[in-house]
Design a protein around this motif. Structure first.
Motif, PDB file in Angstrom:
ATOM      1  N   THR A  81       0.673  -1.689   0.176  1.00  0.00           N
ATOM      2  CA  THR A  81      -0.418  -0.071   0.028  1.00  0.00           C
ATOM      3  C   THR A  81       1.121   1.623   0.223  1.00  0.00           C
ATOM      4  OG1 THR A  81      -1.782  -1.428   1.401  1.00  0.00           O
ATOM      5  CG2 THR A  81      -1.796   1.470   1.014  1.00  0.00           C
ATOM      6  N   VAL A  82       1.905   1.504   0.785  1.00  0.00           N
ATOM      7  CA  VAL A  82       3.088   2.155   0.948  1.00  0.00           C
ATOM      8  C   VAL A  82       3.179   2.317  -0.386  1.00  0.00           C
ATOM      9  CG1 VAL A  82       4.958   2.787   1.399  1.00  0.00           C
ATOM     10  CG2 VAL A  82       3.496   2.022   3.561  1.00  0.00           C
ATOM     11  N   VAL A  83       4.574   1.720  -1.294  1.00  0.00           N
ATOM     12  CA  VAL A  83       4.630   1.273  -2.436  1.00  0.00           C
ATOM     13  C   VAL A  83       3.413   2.269  -3.507  1.00  0.00           C
ATOM     14  CG1 VAL A  83       6.062   0.404  -4.356  1.00  0.00           C
ATOM     15  CG2 VAL A  83       6.355  -0.371  -2.485  1.00  0.00           C
ATOM     16  N   LEU A  84       2.492   1.672  -3.562  1.00  0.00           N
ATOM     17  CA  LEU A  84       1.569   2.039  -4.538  1.00  0.00           C
ATOM     18  C   LEU A  84       1.468   3.656  -4.224  1.00  0.00           C
ATOM     19  CD1 LEU A  84      -0.986  -1.040  -4.669  1.00  0.00           C
ATOM     20  CD2 LEU A  84       0.643  -0.009  -6.581  1.00  0.00           C
ATOM     21  N   ALA A  85       1.412   4.142  -3.486  1.00  0.00           N
ATOM     22  CA  ALA A  85       0.514   5.736  -2.717  1.00  0.00           C
ATOM     23  C   ALA A  85       1.977   6.748  -2.742  1.00  0.00           C
ATOM     24  CB  ALA A  85       0.200   5.669  -1.470  1.00  0.00           C
ATOM     25  N   ILE A  86       3.252   5.663  -3.020  1.00  0.00           N
ATOM     26  CA  ILE A  86       4.590   6.600  -3.457  1.00  0.00           C
ATOM     27  C   ILE A  86       4.489   6.809  -5.333  1.00  0.00           C
ATOM     28  CG2 ILE A  86       6.478   6.532  -3.336  1.00  0.00           C
ATOM     29  CD1 ILE A  86       6.801   5.453  -0.320  1.00  0.00           C
ATOM     30  N   ALA A  87       3.396   5.209  -5.569  1.00  0.00           N
ATOM     31  CA  ALA A  87       4.270   4.924  -6.688  1.00  0.00           C
ATOM     32  C   ALA A  87       3.058   6.530  -8.026  1.00  0.00           C
ATOM     33  CB  ALA A  87       3.585   3.769  -7.814  1.00  0.00           C
ATOM     34  N   VAL A  88       1.833   5.742  -6.674  1.00  0.00           N
ATOM     35  CA  VAL A  88       0.273   7.241  -7.328  1.00  0.00           C
ATOM     36  C   VAL A  88       1.078   8.640  -7.646  1.00  0.00           C
ATOM     37  CG1 VAL A  88      -1.253   8.035  -7.341  1.00  0.00           C
ATOM     38  CG2 VAL A  88      -1.278   5.602  -6.905  1.00  0.00           C
ATOM     39  N   MET A  89       1.749   9.801  -5.819  1.00  0.00           N
ATOM     40  CA  MET A  89       2.371  10.443  -6.789  1.00  0.00           C
ATOM     41  C   MET A  89       3.530  10.874  -7.829  1.00  0.00           C
ATOM     42  SD  MET A  89       3.352  10.887  -2.698  1.00  0.00           S
ATOM     43  CE  MET A  89       2.327  10.683  -0.981  1.00  0.00           C
ATOM     44  N   LEU A  90       4.060   9.636  -7.437  1.00  0.00           N
ATOM     45  CA  LEU A  90       4.978   9.839  -8.467  1.00  0.00           C
ATOM     46  C   LEU A  90       4.814   9.813  -9.844  1.00  0.00           C
ATOM     47  CD1 LEU A  90       8.710  10.334  -9.569  1.00  0.00           C
ATOM     48  CD2 LEU A  90       8.121   7.493 -10.387  1.00  0.00           C
ATOM     49  N   LEU A  91       3.433   9.089 -10.651  1.00  0.00           N
ATOM     50  CA  LEU A  91       2.949   9.502 -11.506  1.00  0.00           C
ATOM     51  C   LEU A  91       2.187  10.391 -12.127  1.00  0.00           C
ATOM     52  CD1 LEU A  91       1.974   7.502 -14.174  1.00  0.00           C
ATOM     53  CD2 LEU A  91       0.086   6.820 -12.618  1.00  0.00           C
ATOM     54  N   ALA A  92       1.796  10.760 -10.952  1.00  0.00           N
ATOM     55  CA  ALA A  92       0.780  12.261 -10.616  1.00  0.00           C
ATOM     56  C   ALA A  92       2.031  13.897 -11.250  1.00  0.00           C
ATOM     57  CB  ALA A  92      -0.270  12.920  -9.166  1.00  0.00           C
ATOM     58  N   GLY A  93       3.391  13.187 -10.081  1.00  0.00           N
ATOM     59  CA  GLY A  93       4.080  14.126 -10.751  1.00  0.00           C
ATOM     60  C   GLY A  93       4.453  14.448 -11.946  1.00  0.00           C
TER      61      GLY A  93
END
Length: 180
Positions: free
Chosen positions: A46-58
């Protein structure tokens, strides 16, 4: 003869150990059902996916997709409690003072910290180079595409690197011994 600096460092280290032991005692009874390896791994994913979403949003913001900026809010709202829960159930071992750990735990912690530093250095280079090159090659693009997008990407990569030690230790830690 002790110097002022070593005396200060010793006092700080003693304070840090006392504070960590108090925190460990306070958190030891929280979330008992989440301390299994399977649940810790679910939190880590879950933590990794949340960080991945942040990176993708950027990345999407860099392409001027303004609606992508909204993805950061739910990703953050998922990341904060998931990371907090993961830290509680893994007993905050990644930031424990050395005197509170045995030799194996120290070796594991140091190895995880080394991996975290490597992840931080490698991943953060990408958005930093983006910021450098976009300011030189395309100074006319908007602040949203350059500064905001780059800032979000840097934030995501720093979170990824900073969380890596805790994620590694939580992922690899065996199930706790059943209490009698």
């Amino acid at each position: 003869m002790t110097t002022v600096t070593s005396d200060l460092l010793d006092r700080y280290q003693n304070y840090r150990v006392r504070r960590w032991l108090i925190q460990e005692q306070r958190l030891s009874g929280l979330l008992p059902g989440w301390r299994t390896r399977r649940r810790r791994r679910a939190l880590a994913v879950t933590v990794v996916l949340a960080i991945a979403v942040m990176l993708l949003a950027g990345l999407l913001c860099a392409l001027d997709l303004r609606m992508a900026a909204l993805a950061i809010l739910p990703a953050t709202l998922i990341f904060i409690p998931a990371w907090g829960m993961l830290r509680v159930v893994s007993q905050v071992q990644d930031s424990a003072p050395a005197v509170t750990l045995d030799e194996l735990e120290i070796a594991q912690r140091n190895s995880a910290r080394s991996a975290g530093l490597t992840v931080t250095q490698i991943l953060t280079l990408l958005p930093v180079f983006y910021l450098i090159f976009v300011s030189v090659l395309a100074p006319e693009i908007s602040a949203f595409q350059s500064a905001y997008a780059g800032g979000v990407m840097v934030l995501a990569t720093l979170l990824a690197g900073g969380c890596t030690p805790g994620l590694i230790l939580a992922w690899n830690r065996p199930d706790p011994e059943p209490e009698s």
